[in-house]
Write a protein that holds these residues in place. Structure first.
Motif, PDB file in Angstrom:
ATOM      1  N   VAL A  82       0.868  -1.182   0.000  1.00 57.83           N
ATOM      2  CA  VAL A  82       0.000   0.000   0.000  1.00 57.83           C
ATOM      3  C   VAL A  82       0.904   1.231   0.000  1.00 57.83           C
ATOM      4  CG1 VAL A  82      -1.918   1.167   1.128  1.00 57.83           C
ATOM      5  CG2 VAL A  82      -1.669  -1.322   1.345  1.00 57.83           C
ATOM      6  N   PRO A  89      -0.175   5.428   2.387  1.00 58.03           N
ATOM      7  CA  PRO A  89      -1.464   5.509   3.083  1.00 58.03           C
ATOM      8  C   PRO A  89      -1.395   6.545   4.211  1.00 58.03           C
ATOM      9  CG  PRO A  89      -0.250   3.623   3.888  1.00 58.03           C
ATOM     10  CD  PRO A  89       0.614   4.257   2.826  1.00 58.03           C
ATOM     11  N   ALA A 118      -7.278   6.826   2.986  1.00 63.75           N
ATOM     12  CA  ALA A 118      -6.409   5.867   2.303  1.00 63.75           C
ATOM     13  C   ALA A 118      -5.999   4.726   3.232  1.00 63.75           C
ATOM     14  CB  ALA A 118      -5.174   6.574   1.764  1.00 63.75           C
ATOM     15  N   LEU A 119      -5.693   5.037   4.459  1.00 60.80           N
ATOM     16  CA  LEU A 119      -5.292   4.014   5.422  1.00 60.80           C
ATOM     17  C   LEU A 119      -6.480   3.142   5.823  1.00 60.80           C
ATOM     18  CD1 LEU A 119      -3.145   2.770   7.283  1.00 60.80           C
ATOM     19  CD2 LEU A 119      -3.775   4.489   9.001  1.00 60.80           C
ATOM     20  N   ALA A 151      -7.411   0.305   3.363  1.00 54.22           N
ATOM     21  CA  ALA A 151      -6.523  -0.856   3.410  1.00 54.22           C
ATOM     22  C   ALA A 151      -6.779  -1.704   4.649  1.00 54.22           C
ATOM     23  CB  ALA A 151      -5.067  -0.389   3.373  1.00 54.22           C
ATOM     24  N   LEU A 165       2.471  -1.307   4.665  1.00 59.10           N
ATOM     25  CA  LEU A 165       2.260   0.132   4.575  1.00 59.10           C
ATOM     26  C   LEU A 165       3.583   0.823   4.261  1.00 59.10           C
ATOM     27  CD1 LEU A 165      -0.039   0.425   7.721  1.00 59.10           C
ATOM     28  CD2 LEU A 165      -0.695  -0.032   5.348  1.00 59.10           C
ATOM     29  N   ILE A 194       1.561   8.232   8.557  1.00 60.67           N
ATOM     30  CA  ILE A 194       0.724   7.034   8.660  1.00 60.67           C
ATOM     31  C   ILE A 194       0.213   6.876  10.088  1.00 60.67           C
ATOM     32  CG2 ILE A 194       0.726   4.512   8.513  1.00 60.67           C
ATOM     33  CD1 ILE A 194       2.771   4.791   6.213  1.00 60.67           C
ATOM     34  N   GLY A 245      -2.401   4.688  -2.289  1.00 61.48           N
ATOM     35  CA  GLY A 245      -2.814   5.452  -1.128  1.00 61.48           C
ATOM     36  C   GLY A 245      -3.005   6.909  -1.501  1.00 61.48           C
ATOM     37  N   HIS A 246      -2.418   7.807  -0.685  1.00 64.37           N
ATOM     38  CA  HIS A 246      -2.594   9.247  -0.923  1.00 64.37           C
ATOM     39  C   HIS A 246      -1.411   9.788  -1.731  1.00 64.37           C
ATOM     40  CE1 HIS A 246      -4.410  13.149  -0.130  1.00 64.37           C
ATOM     41  NE2 HIS A 246      -3.205  13.609   0.138  1.00 64.37           N
TER      42      HIS A 246
END
Length: 465
Positions: free
Chosen positions: A180, A183, A188-189, A192, A205, A212, A256-257
């Protein structure tokens, strides 16, 4: 929907002993409609919920839904149109559940002044067991009349049974290790981690560790079960994710972002990227459209802006490959244009015809491909018949291939925001599925995207692709 004309029996034509009956099979959809219209959301009456903690859904019909079937006979058959209720007594004798076929019966027992008439009323199962019984008093119509409810609006439930099926297929599989990338924001986190909780993925991650952690704190997420790789630059994080896939530490990528182009530019690098035999990357939306009896896939709506014929062939093949992983043995592919006839002035019709011929000659395999098709005759059998189109695909398309990214993106978003479809999606054509999620995605869409990726990864691991 009722369409046949109904005729009533006026008060002066009613005779003691007259009877009428109707049969109705209780569908799960009926329970959702009643819950929405009545506000009764008791989980005992919802098809997918366990209302009493015994580990299985009950789907018990609400008593008032069952009783309402009596009003249908009185209002439509005997006495029929023009009838109004005065009173109804009810004695419930057993439960009715989704799937039961119920027969409603009424028998005229008395006539009184002011057109007040009495009926014995009862409902029984197909086996003859009574579900309820009682007495109704209604005001019978004074004059003969007929009514044909042709303009009665229909209902489309915003259920997503196809995504539910995908999740049920994917959740028993081992979670796929998923890199990922960045994130670093709560949405986004959370996407997942939600997929991890449903055993779809095992997230790794990769990104700015402090950001994060901040996102996790904001969402109340415990990061202890998950590996975090501290990379504080998005491009470097994407590079690390690609490396993990090449090293078989991960079997999927998840955005993710970060900007999509940063992630994909690392994927498509000629040296050290994830290109798959020269295949062009393309995005496939997998959509659960309420009222449609199958999944619908839309491609390409996110990557290839103005694809030429060669790229479109890859787009079609990518979508077919994904469809196989989702259980479609021979998916039907409709190549879209504005019209369903070949017109040299409309280049997309030429591409569509060429793609159809390529499939016939084995240059595209695994699916039935036809085009050009307009949107209406691609998905509606009636529209295809009206245009005189004879095809195994027309009216039945499961994959819609858009002429370009603009039209594909508009189509997918129209289905999402106007037709209330849920949309998950992945990027195909690389050495692993790539999960692209949007900040506008809800939990169901995020889970669906991960389920699609998990099913495809399992399909590939099994040597089927």
């Amino acid at each position: 929907m009722l369409t046949a004309a109904m005729h009533n029996v006026p008060f002066d034509q009613l005779e003691i002993g007259m009877e009428a009956a109707r049969t109705r099979t209780l569908q799960a959809e009926d329970l959702f409609v009643f819950a929405n219209s009545s506000g009764n959301v008791n989980p005992m009456h919802l098809p997918d919920e366990d209302g009493d903690g015994d580990g299985k859904p009950e789907a018990v019909a609400p008593g008032m839904w069952v009783a309402s079937l009596i009003s249908a006979v009185l209002g439509c058959d005997l006495p029929g149109p023009g009838t109004l209720y005065h009173s109804q007594t009810l004695r419930f004798l057993r439960q009715a559940n989704a799937g039961d076929t119920l027969t409603v019966k009424v028998r005229l027992t008395a006539k009184a002044p002011d057109r007040l008439v009495s009926f014995d009323t009862w409902i029984e199962t197909a086996a003859g067991e009574r579900v309820l019984e009682g007495e109704a008093q209604v005001y019978a119509p004074e004059k003969p009349m007929s009514f044909a409810p042709e303009d009665l609006p229909g209902l489309t439930l915003q259920r997503h049974v196809h995504f539910d099926r995908l999740l049920s297929m994917a959740e028993p599989l081992p979670p796929i290790p998923t890199a990922v990338v960045a994130p670093e924001k709560p949405d986004a986190l959370a996407g997942a981690i939600l997929a991890a909780q449903h055993t779809l993925i095992h997230p790794i991650l990769i990104g700015h560790a402090e950001r994060i952690a901040e996102a996790a704190e904001e969402e109340g997420i415990d990061l202890a079960p998950y590996r975090i790789v501290d990379v504080r630059d998005h491009r470097l994080a994407a590079q690390e994710a690609v490396r993990m896939v090449l090293a078989r530490e991960a079997a999927a990528l998840m955005k993710g972002h970060l900007h999509t182009d940063i992630l994909l530019s690392e994927v498509v690098k000629r040296d050290g990227g994830l290109r798959k035999g020269g295949r062009r990357l393309s995005h496939v939306f997998v959509m659960d459209v309420p009222g449609l009896d199958h999944l619908l896939m839309v491609t390409d709506a996110a990557i290839n802006i103005s694809p030429d014929l060669k790229v479109k062939a890859d787009i079609v093949q990518n979508a077919i490959d994904l469809a196989h992983a989702l259980g479609m043995a021979e998916p039907k592919v409709g190549v879209l244009s504005a019209v369903e006839v070949i017109n040299p002035a409309i280049p997309s019709t030429l591409d569509a015809a060429a793609l159809s011929k390529m499939a016939e000659r084995g240059q595209i395999t695994g699916g039935l491909v036809d085009g050009p098709l307009a949107m209406d005759n691609a998905i509606n059998i009636g529209a295809a018949a009206t245009k005189g189109i004879r095809s195994l695909v027309a009216g039945r398309a499961e994959i819609l291939v858009a002429p370009n990214m603009e039209s594909g993106n508009m189509l997918a978003k129209e289905l999402t925001f106007l037709a209330h479809a849920e949309a998950g999606g992945v990027v195909m054509g690389a050495k692993c599925p790539i999960i692209l999620t949007s900040r506008a995605d809800d939990d169901q869409a995020r889970l669906a995207s991960c389920a699609v990726a998990a099913l495809y990864a399992d399909h590939v691991a099994g040597g089927a692709s």
